[in-house]
Design an enzyme around this catalytic site. Structure first.
Site, PDB file in Angstrom:
ATOM      1  N   CYS A   1      -3.362   6.669  -4.775  1.00 57.27           N
ATOM      2  CA  CYS A   1      -2.932   5.248  -4.819  1.00 57.27           C
ATOM      3  C   CYS A   1      -1.421   5.150  -5.100  1.00 57.27           C
ATOM      4  O   CYS A   1      -1.348   4.880  -6.537  1.00 57.27           O
ATOM      5  CB  CYS A   1      -4.104   4.443  -5.357  1.00 57.27           C
ATOM      6  SG  CYS A   1      -3.956   2.720  -5.024  1.00 57.27           S
TER       7      CYS A   1
ATOM      8  N   CYS B   1       0.783  -1.209  -0.006  1.00 63.39           N
ATOM      9  CA  CYS B   1       0.079   0.028  -0.294  1.00 63.39           C
ATOM     10  C   CYS B   1       0.969   1.360  -0.058  1.00 63.39           C
ATOM     11  O   CYS B   1       1.627   1.622   0.999  1.00 63.39           O
ATOM     12  CB  CYS B   1      -1.128  -0.190   1.303  1.00 63.39           C
ATOM     13  SG  CYS B   1      -2.032   1.402   1.333  1.00 63.39           S
TER      14      CYS B   1
ATOM     15  N   HIS C   1      -0.070   4.774  -0.286  1.00 64.26           N
ATOM     16  CA  HIS C   1      -0.496   5.933   0.808  1.00 64.26           C
ATOM     17  C   HIS C   1       0.018   5.287   2.264  1.00 64.26           C
ATOM     18  O   HIS C   1       0.286   6.076   2.923  1.00 64.26           O
ATOM     19  CB  HIS C   1      -1.923   6.186   0.361  1.00 64.26           C
ATOM     20  CG  HIS C   1      -2.729   5.350   1.434  1.00 64.26           C
ATOM     21  ND1 HIS C   1      -3.582   4.265   1.181  1.00 64.26           N
ATOM     22  CD2 HIS C   1      -3.064   5.587   2.739  1.00 64.26           C
ATOM     23  CE1 HIS C   1      -3.948   3.902   2.056  1.00 64.26           C
ATOM     24  NE2 HIS C   1      -4.168   4.774   3.228  1.00 64.26           N
TER      25      HIS C   1
ATOM     26  N   ASP D   1     -10.242   5.462  -3.194  1.00 64.30           N
ATOM     27  CA  ASP D   1      -8.831   6.027  -2.913  1.00 64.30           C
ATOM     28  C   ASP D   1      -9.007   7.391  -2.992  1.00 64.30           C
ATOM     29  O   ASP D   1      -8.894   8.209  -3.915  1.00 64.30           O
ATOM     30  CB  ASP D   1      -7.581   5.597  -3.545  1.00 64.30           C
ATOM     31  CG  ASP D   1      -6.409   5.465  -2.558  1.00 64.30           C
ATOM     32  OD1 ASP D   1      -6.399   6.543  -1.908  1.00 64.30           O
ATOM     33  OD2 ASP D   1      -5.587   4.672  -2.510  1.00 64.30           O
TER      34      ASP D   1
END
Ligand code: PYC
Length: 310
Positions: free
Chosen positions: A235, A85, A87, A231
């Protein structure tokens, strides 16, 4: 259970510092599999309303396998354990700095998708060098009920993406409902029609690429996450997959820098270098801010202690 909440370009991350389940001492991939198979209740209780909220991603700190790493981490949203991920990694680095666990400079972090590098540039700004990302299928057509034939690229950036460029719907905050419905329908169609990664990995995120009104911005995206939230940031793993497509098409050269903004207008600075397996090594720079440090309480008498499940 102690957690720290931050947001990266508007997208929230909840870092779980202690009190998480024991996942053993296997590889990060093995521990992520155990989290997904045996601890859905834990994931729900952290992220679902009323304790959590839509779009929040959990970041469970785990012991690293390599003493050189600052930490290991397993990310999850309300529906799935994530390979990586972007972020969340920016939020995690800012959180570790807030706790005094890392200083300005370069650090290694272990994720199920592989080891990544973060450079903490200041208290809020982080450059993430992601795992090698690649486009695996170009211009794949999928039949989508209500939308007709939609064509997109399948690409990997730590998660699996179907990227539609240009978006069939203007990528604007006023279109969030329509963008969400369309991308859910596309993801369902890719799964039904067997469109995914080289080894049949299902598409977990769908991306619509649109244009920005800001001349300094290369493009604006809408990203659907596994839990059907969008998102708020551009992203990190979607941006990595997108860079792989731009590189494969010869639309962006190694080292060239572009700004990608999210549907709410929050920016990432992106560039890449060639990878060693034919893909690209993406670099994503963004900002995160710590919002809360708290202790989560799980009262045995609380009928919604594990979240609202409808
Ligand atoms: O930034 O890579 C990312 C991400 C994945 C899901 C939500 N954000």
């Amino acid at each position: 259970m102690h957690v720290i909440d931050s947001h990266t370009g508007g997208e929230p991350t909840r870092v779980i510092l202690d009190g998480g389940p024991d996942l053993g001492s296997g590889s990060l991939v093995e521990r992520a599999q155990i989290l997904a198979a045996e601890h859905q209740e834990f994931c729900n209780s952290i992220l679902l309303e009323p304790r959590g909220h839509p779009a929040m991603v959990g970041a469970l700190l785990v012991n690293a396998t390599d003493p050189e790493s600052a930490t290991g981490v397993i990310y999850f949203d309300a529906d799935a354990v994530l390979g990586m991920c972007g972020h969340g990694t920016i939020g995690l680095a800012v959180t570790l700095a807030h706790l005094g666990r890392i200083d300005i400079g370069t650090h290694q972090i272990e994720t199920p998708a592989g080891k990544i590098e973060v450079q903490l540039l200041d208290a809020n700004t982080v450059e993430v060098t992601n795992i090698e990302s690649r486009r695996v299928r170009e211009a794949v057509s999928v039949e989508v009920s209500g939308l007709g034939t939609i064509t997109g690229d399948v690409a990997y950036g730590g998660n699996w993406f179907f990227i539609v460029d240009p978006s069939p719907i203007p990528v604007l905050p006023t279109n969030l409902r329509a963008l969400t419905d369309a991308t859910i329908a596309i993801r369902e169609a890719t799964i039904k029609q067997g469109i995914g990664g080289e080894e049949g990995q299902p598409i977990d995120h769908v991306v619509f690429q649109g244009s920005s009104t800001n001349a300094d911005v290369h493009s604006r995206n809408f990203v659907l996450c596994p839990d059907n939230s969008y998102d708020r940031s551009p992203c990190g793993t979607a941006s990595s997959a997108r860079l792989a497509c731009l590189a494969a098409d010869g639309r962006l050269l190694p080292g060239d820098i572009i700004i990608q903004e999210s549907v709410i207008g929050s920016p990432y600075r992106l560039s890449y270098q060639p990878g060693i397996k034919g893909g690209i090594i993406p670099t994503i720079t963004g900002q995160a801010f710590v919002m809360a440090e708290c202790t989560l309480i799980f009262d045995e008498c609380d009928p919604y202690k594990n979240g609202i499940i409808l």
